[in-house]
Design an enzyme around this catalytic site. Sequence first.
Site, PDB file in Angstrom:
ATOM      1  N   ASP A  14      71.350 -67.673-104.884  1.00 57.63           N
ATOM      2  CA  ASP A  14      70.011 -68.786-105.092  1.00 57.63           C
ATOM      3  C   ASP A  14      69.921 -68.680-106.599  1.00 57.63           C
ATOM      4  OD1 ASP A  14      67.800 -70.118-105.167  1.00 57.63           O
ATOM      5  OD2 ASP A  14      66.570 -68.442-104.788  1.00 57.63           O
ATOM      6  N   GLU A  77      73.152 -72.372-103.469  1.00 59.26           N
ATOM      7  CA  GLU A  77      72.134 -73.444-102.827  1.00 59.26           C
ATOM      8  C   GLU A  77      72.155 -74.661-103.796  1.00 59.26           C
ATOM      9  OE1 GLU A  77      68.154 -72.099-101.885  1.00 59.26           O
ATOM     10  OE2 GLU A  77      67.242 -73.600-102.740  1.00 59.26           O
ATOM     11  N   ASP A 149      63.836 -64.064-103.668  1.00 62.71           N
ATOM     12  CA  ASP A 149      64.846 -64.584-103.950  1.00 62.71           C
ATOM     13  C   ASP A 149      66.357 -64.160-103.566  1.00 62.71           C
ATOM     14  OD1 ASP A 149      63.967 -66.274-106.537  1.00 62.71           O
ATOM     15  OD2 ASP A 149      63.364 -64.357-107.291  1.00 62.71           O
TER      16      ASP A 149
END
Lengths: 191, 191
Positions: A14, A77, A149
């Site tokens: 991420d 992502e 996260d």
Amino acid sequence: MPIYPEPMRILGIDPGLRTTGFGVIDVDGQTLRYVASGTISTTRHIENGQLPARLKILFDGLREVVTRYEPDAAAVEIVFVNVNPQSTLLLGQARGACITALVHSGLPVAEYTALQMKQAVAGYGRADKAQIQEMVRRLLTLPGLPGPDAADALGLAITHAHAGKAMARLAQAEGLGGGQGTASYRDGRSR
Amino acid sequence: MPIYPEPMRILGIDPGLRTTGFGVIDVDGQTLRYVASGTISTTRHIENGQLPARLKILFDGLREVVTRYEPDAAAVEIVFVNVNPQSTLLLGQARGACITALVHSGLPVAEYTALQMKQAVAGYGRADKAQIQEMVRRLLTLPGLPGPDAADALGLAITHAHAGKAMARLAQAEGLGGGQGTASYRDGRSR
């Protein structure tokens, strides 16, 4: 010939300029197993003009994760444009450093949107952070909630595991090279 | 102790996702000498979803340039947000891959805006592409005009050479560690 080796180790990322989350899982048939997760923080170098130093921390940090856990594939992502264009630019640079670390390590990189991740993990594209944390905890039978996260990063790894299974089923049904799998997964396969 | 070694070799980079320009010059006192310039193109991988492959081309291409020409420092253009936010994101990712290649090679990275580059090269912040190409040709006594991407990259290297001279003069006048040099140059010094 399988689409990918089983068991397979997947690294989810991420990306962010301040904090980049990572999560590593093993996939073996229907079983998902937690391996590791954490964050790489660049906030020590947050003063203006320290961008190169911060990108180096991200690059070196992810390379260290790859060296330590030796994943077979990575899932990152897909970030979207921010209301603040300057933030969009900074996030883009962080994401560029992250993907570069992965491809430099020879990893195939797949890309998924937050929507795809939420649907894969929670079955609901508008799931909030807390729901993702709780679903990741359940799917990986963790003793406690992962940080937000790390949860997103683990969610991306889970998404890639699901996409890989779908691709494998399609390939079995239609012969290798066929299938209408997600474009992001197919691109991720090319080394 | 000099601010930086003389003669010094500087690599200038004009980052872009389609085409990244690079230019290498040697600085020795008042003399600027052209070493090399060119572009790294990722357009073979331009289809949607090939972003990781394109970032790898940029990263590997710049590392090859660094290995071949062994510069002492790098100067990268500070990019600005585009009217199209998606383009801003793509440009940010390309710039992130470029800077990562430089810091991974251990190079100090300085950052300059296009305005700073144009002022340093043409003495005029609103100089157009053709003026920059012509001034770069004159300053480096090239036999012909460089391409626009390579000209911008060479212009950034020239800008860094000028900034370094200004820093050296300030340091001589005020003692090392003093001076009010540009923040970007000072940051570029930290390895």
